[in-house]
Design an enzyme around this catalytic site. Structure first.
Site, PDB file in Angstrom:
ATOM      1  CG  HIS A 223     -23.671  14.058   5.303  1.00 21.52           C
ATOM      2  ND1 HIS A 223     -22.578  13.397   4.799  1.00 21.52           N
ATOM      3  CD2 HIS A 223     -23.175  14.899   6.240  1.00 21.52           C
ATOM      4  CE1 HIS A 223     -21.478  13.822   5.404  1.00 21.52           C
ATOM      5  NE2 HIS A 223     -21.812  14.743   6.277  1.00 21.52           N
TER       6      HIS A 223
ATOM      7  CG  ASP B 299     -21.199  15.270   9.952  1.00 25.37           C
ATOM      8  OD1 ASP B 299     -21.530  16.169   9.167  1.00 25.37           O
ATOM      9  OD2 ASP B 299     -20.315  14.422   9.720  1.00 25.37           O
TER      10      ASP B 299
ATOM     11  CD  GLU C  97     -18.502  15.178   5.294  1.00 29.83           C
ATOM     12  OE1 GLU C  97     -18.720  14.858   6.483  1.00 29.83           O
ATOM     13  OE2 GLU C  97     -18.928  16.234   4.791  1.00 29.83           O
TER      14      GLU C  97
ATOM     15  CG  HIS D  43     -14.631  17.683   4.590  1.00 23.77           C
ATOM     16  ND1 HIS D  43     -14.255  18.695   5.442  1.00 23.77           N
ATOM     17  CD2 HIS D  43     -15.957  17.530   4.793  1.00 23.77           C
ATOM     18  CE1 HIS D  43     -15.321  19.122   6.115  1.00 23.77           C
ATOM     19  NE2 HIS D  43     -16.358  18.422   5.743  1.00 23.77           N
TER      20      HIS D  43
ATOM     21  CG  HIS E  47     -17.660  18.673   1.018  1.00 22.97           C
ATOM     22  ND1 HIS E  47     -17.286  19.779   1.743  1.00 22.97           N
ATOM     23  CD2 HIS E  47     -18.570  18.030   1.786  1.00 22.97           C
ATOM     24  CE1 HIS E  47     -17.954  19.801   2.883  1.00 22.97           C
ATOM     25  NE2 HIS E  47     -18.740  18.758   2.934  1.00 22.97           N
TER      26      HIS E  47
ATOM     27  CG  HIS F  74     -23.755  16.803   2.822  1.00 20.27           C
ATOM     28  ND1 HIS F  74     -22.973  15.783   2.337  1.00 20.27           N
ATOM     29  CD2 HIS F  74     -22.908  17.579   3.543  1.00 20.27           C
ATOM     30  CE1 HIS F  74     -21.731  15.950   2.722  1.00 20.27           C
ATOM     31  NE2 HIS F  74     -21.652  17.027   3.455  1.00 20.27           N
TER      32      HIS F  74
ATOM     33  CG  ASP G 179     -24.332  18.747   6.672  1.00 18.30           C
ATOM     34  OD1 ASP G 179     -23.753  19.704   6.152  1.00 18.30           O
ATOM     35  OD2 ASP G 179     -23.735  17.869   7.328  1.00 18.30           O
TER      36      ASP G 179
END
Lengths: 449, 516
Positions: free
Chosen positions: A44, A46, A147, A174, A220, A241, A310
């Site tokens: 993961h 971003d 995600e 999420h 999540h 993650h 992450d």
């Protein structure tokens, strides 16, 4: 005299420091060696969200070689020996029930464009085979993970088209409930549970994801969803993650019983480096991160652990792991704690490759039956065909329809019936029953020939 | 061996009895058997296996040798016998009268037969590429996209299904993934994705369909005797003013987009004024609209100007580097409906080597609820007079409209139209152009333009916020969109010396005081 003493002291100090650093260096050298043999696959990152937030997805205004405002850029990727990365196509929960789908398409597009703009570094990948190919070419394989189920707008058609666009995992929620799944905030008590896990539509989604070969990501989600998915899914699941709950009791982390179930189903838990999930406080060290790896190995084995940093999705990272170039330190720490080479390689990339391959296999299981079953008998028809083909085309047509065609005809009829029955959605046990009968019938015929 | 043969025959009869010869199962069996006789059992078995895989992973079915299919075609064309025996009668007059009557009726019959034969022969050699069909919309309205509940060989309440497409010699069909204008500013993107998904599933689950995304694949599917499916978007509202969404649709197989449907988009105007949104003066194709056209040229997506206003069409024609099409519009001179194309616009279209595909809906053909084939042919004749037969095609608009001319009620009736054109002295060459060669030429030119522009970067133009404000659109942007990247470094640079100055000045003052 004094200067001699001072220089001797300095010499002693220097020698001792060399000894110390060479000991650490030895593990780092071994870590880098292992990372050159097995790709580091991170679950993961971003960076696409940062590209949107900081640059409006205008890649022409960014140079990924010199970008300083993110945890990730190309020199850091090279230094950190990143072999493959799941880039996150994330859009915030505020877009749910508004324009989440379009914004997710824009994030998927920026990942594609990033790979096209830097083809010497990134290679777009959609399968385990692609990851190995990219690694052999010394490039970072780039995969996509969406995600948040809110990106789908509760539509299986959207799921299928996103799969076609290259998305290979979907994080079910999420930090907001979707109309069909509960998110982790329900476990903290700050949100009410809407579905006690997954709704019936959510369960249909899991079946469709298995059929497509898309990985199910349980970071999540609430523990109820984790258990329901582990019950239902035919393919192994991932936590892209999330870290270990026993080490840091944050509801984003994975409890021990779920870890054991993940081991039973052959999944993977990719450890998150965010301080709040590593030590449940705002500071952490490399050693704390390695504690999570050790705990997961102790509870469920080194076969389910992986890396899910992450980066660029969080603000507080452990001291010494500030950006993606520092990840080899974790590997060195694991080696220092006595992890074997095989276990480290499993954590780096072998576990995820195994999970991906299993998911790809699940889409083929029922066709495998067919292939296995009919493939054995098609050999017979091949030899028969060749004998027939040897003759001229102008032969007496009566001769062509010889009894030797009987087995092939039976096979064709049974395949067509099988195909038709399969598409009629008859229950599983009926399917297997039919398969069994067919097997015995054809076996009987061929034996009797 | 005999046991095997008897088992197979009994199984065959069993299936046909219970399933029925007309059902999908029975038909599949029949077609497989016919195929066996030509290509052999092994190939059929492989094909069945691959089809099963295709349902799951969308593999392409391996192509067969064209020689085999030519022989199959000859088999399908069994000629009806022409010769009849004239019987003897009593009186000479009666005899000759009878002879005359019989002879003249025979002549009519023969010429009728030979006309029909000619049409079918022509359409077998040049099967039709049709520009517009809304079957996907009907699948949604009538069956909620549940393909498992219907048999696409025979669909009720619609004008299109595989059997009729084959009867009408349709070899390629552009399926429109239309979503209602009411979805603009709401969930148009998601609905469009669902429609694209249903067309993709339809075209991969049925062996007689093949999803194609290039001109070469279109040609190949003709050799394989499959109906090629092309996907087209009908209405710019499907992209929600987002070029990345356009690019993702292209990756999903969309090869053509109509800039508007019956509603204005924030960047293009429609010919219809039903909806009062996004109205503006003198800006029919805005800056963002031009960026859309440029990006479509770069991707290799055909720009379709049906439904757009004449101003928008003219602006798009001027701006586009590749030929454009009107996928389902007719001639304004014959029927003055706003959806049709006036002669001056036809001239501009000709200059860009574009294509107008004539719509068969009665309201656009005769400006009333009824029409006939002759009126349709008038449109063709007129457009041929204005710009020549190399700019004409056929875009039936079946499923997208309710009333069609007498004799052209569904997709199996195209040969009747071609027959009328043949009777109006259209040459076979011109008809071959209309049927397929013009579209292939335009498609290939669009692909050539894409190859020429392949060094261009994907466009990053974004529509301005004030042009497209609506409550369903979140703006996830940095606060000042005019200076996005030079904000942070310059501000840091300014803060540096400022802080230093503030530090230095009191020191200097205090040192001055101290010296004193």
């Amino acid at each position: 005299m004094l200067s001699k003493v001072i220089s001797a002291a300095y010499l002693a100090l220097w020698i001792s420091s060399c000894a110390v650093t060479s000991a650490v260096d030895q593990y780092m050298i071994r870590a880098l060696q292992l990372m050159s043999e097995t790709p580091l696959i991170d679950g993961h990152n971003d960076l696409p969200w940062q590209l949107r937030k900081q640059f409006n997805n205008e890649l022409n205004k960014v140079d990924l070689y010199t970008l300083k405002t993110t945890h990730t850029n190309i020199p850091k990727i090279k230094e950190g020996r990143l072999g493959a990365q799941f880039w996150s196509a994330y859009v915030p929960c505020e877009t749910q029930y508004k324009d989440a789908v379009r914004q997710t398409l824009e994030q998927i597009d920026v990942i594609h464009r990033m790979c096209e703009k830097y083809p010497e570094t990134f290679m777009f990948a959609t399968s385990s085979q692609d990851i190995i190919e990219a690694f052999n070419m010394n490039k970072t394989a780039s995969l996509i993970g969406v995600e948040g189920g809110h990106s789908l707008d509760s539509s299986l058609g959207t799921l299928r088209t996103m799969y076609k666009l290259g998305v290979r995992y979907l994080t079910l929620t999420h930090s907001c409930n979707t109309p069909w799944a509960d998110n982790w905030l329900v476990d903290t008590g700050s949100e009410p549970s809407q579905h006690n896990g997954l709704s019936p539509f959510g369960k249909q989604l899991i079946v469709e994801m298995n059929r497509l070969g898309m990985l199910i990501d349980l970071a999540h989600v609430t523990v109820a969803v984790m258990n329901q998915v582990l019950n239902m899914s035919k393919a192994p699941v991932i936590f892209s993650h999330s870290s270990a709950y026993s080490v840091c009791p944050n509801k984003r982390n994975v409890p021990d019983d779920v870890l054991m179930r993940v081991n039973n189903t052959g999944g993977i838990v990719m450890v998150n480096f965010y301080n709040d999930y590593v030590t449940c406080s705002s500071t952490a060290t490399v050693s704390d991160v390695a504690d999570h790896f050790d705990h997961i190995k102790k509870v469920a084995g080194a076969g389910i652990v992986g890396f899910g940093g992450d980066y660029d999705g969080v603000t507080r990272l452990p001291a010494g792991l500030e950006d993606v170039s520092k990840v080899p330190k974790v590997v060195a720490e694991l080696l220092r704690r006595g992890w074997t080479d095989k276990e480290v390689k499993a954590a780096l990339g072998d576990n995820l490759l195994r999970v991906l391959r299993e998911a790809e296999k699940v889409t083929h299981t029922h066709t495998f039956f067919l292939l296995l079953f009919f493939g054995a008998f098609s050999q017979k028809t091949v030899t028969v065909d060749r004998q027939e083909r040897g003759r001229e085309m102008g032969d007496d047509p009566q001769q062509r329809t010889q009894p030797t065609w009987g087995a092939s005809r039976t096979m064709i009829i049974s395949m067509i019936i099988f195909n038709w029955l399969w598409n009629q959605k008859i229950y599983n046990f009926l399917k297997s029953l039919f398969l069994l009968c067919l097997l015995s019938l054809v076996y009987k015929i061929t034996v009797s020939q | 061996m005999n046991a095997a043969l008897s088992t197979s025959t009994s199984l065959y009869r069993f299936v046909l009895y219970f399933a029925g010869a007309e059902s999908k199962l029975g038909r599949e069996l029949e077609s497989s058997y016919r195929l066996c006789a030509v290509v052999g059992y092994n190939k059929v078995i492989n094909k069945l296996l691959f089809n099963h895989l295709a349902v799951v992973r969308e593999y392409t079915i391996p192509s067969y040798h064209p020689r085999i299919y030519h022989s199959m075609r000859c088999e399908a064309q069994t000629m009806p016998s022409r010769k009849t025996v004239i019987s003897a009668s009593s009186g000479l007059w009666m005899k000759s009268l009878k002879h005359l009557v019989v002879f003249s009726s025979l002549c009519c019959l023969i010429s009728g037969y030979s006309e029909r034969e000619r049409v079918h022969d022509l359409m077998s050699r040049y099967p039709l590429i049709d520009g517009h069909n809304d079957l996907a919309l009907q699948l949604r309205i009538l069956h909620n996209n549940q393909l498992s509940q219907i048999d696409l060989y025979n669909v009720s309440k619609v004008a299109t299904d595989i059997t009729r497409l084959q009867a009408g010699h349709v070899q390629a069909q552009m399926f429109a993934v239309y979503v209602l204008c009411g979805a603009q500013e709401k969930d148009a993107v998601r609905l469009t994705l669902e429609q694209i998904d249903v067309v993709r599933r339809m075209c991969t689950e049925y062996q007689d369909f093949e999803l194609v995304t290039s001109a070469q694949e279109l040609r190949n599917s003709e050799m394989k005797h499959k109906i090629a499916c092309l996907i087209s978007i009908e209405g710019g509202h499907s992209i929600d003013s987002s070029l990345p969404a356009l690019r993702m649709f292209y990756q999903l197989g969309v090869r053509s987009m109509t800039l508007t449907h019956t509603c204005n988009t924030p960047w293009a105007e429609s010919s219809s004024k039903i909806y009062n949104i996004y109205q503006r003066q003198n800006n029919s194709l805005t800056h963002f609209g031009k960026a859309v056209v440029e990006e479509m040229n770069r991707l290799g997506m055909i720009v379709d100007l049906s439904h757009t206003s004449w101003d928008t069409a003219w602006a798009a024609l001027k701006h586009s580097k590749a030929p454009v099409i009107f996928s389902h519009s007719s001639s304004f001179s014959i029927c003055s409906h706003g959806r049709n194309v006036p002669d001056w616009l036809l001239h501009d279209l000709k200059k860009k080597q574009g294509l107008i595909m004539v719509n068969l809906h009665s309201k656009f053909i005769s400006c009333s609820d009824e029409a006939n084939i002759s009126r349709v042919a008038d449109h063709f004749d007129h457009i041929k007079n204005v710009i020549g037969a190399e700019s004409i095609g056929i875009g039936g608009d079946f499923e997208g409209a309710v009333s069609f001319p007498q004799g052209l009620e569904d997709v199996s009736k195209y040969p009747a139209l071609i027959q009328e054109l043949l009777q109006r002295n259209w040459t076979e060459n011109e008809l071959a152009d209309v049927l397929r060669r013009n579209f292939l030429r335009v498609f290939e030119e669009v692909e050539r333009v894409r190859d020429r522009l392949s060094l261009n970067r994907p466009s990053e133009v974004q529509i301005s916020v004030k042009e497209v404000q609506n409550p369903c659109r979140l703006v996830l942007r940095p606060p000042d969109p005019r200076r996005p990247s030079d904000m942070s470094p310059s501000s840091r640079a300014q803060n540096g010396p400022k802080g230093l100055l503030i530090l230095v000045i009191p020191l200097m003052l205090s040192s001055l005081l101290m010296i004193e």
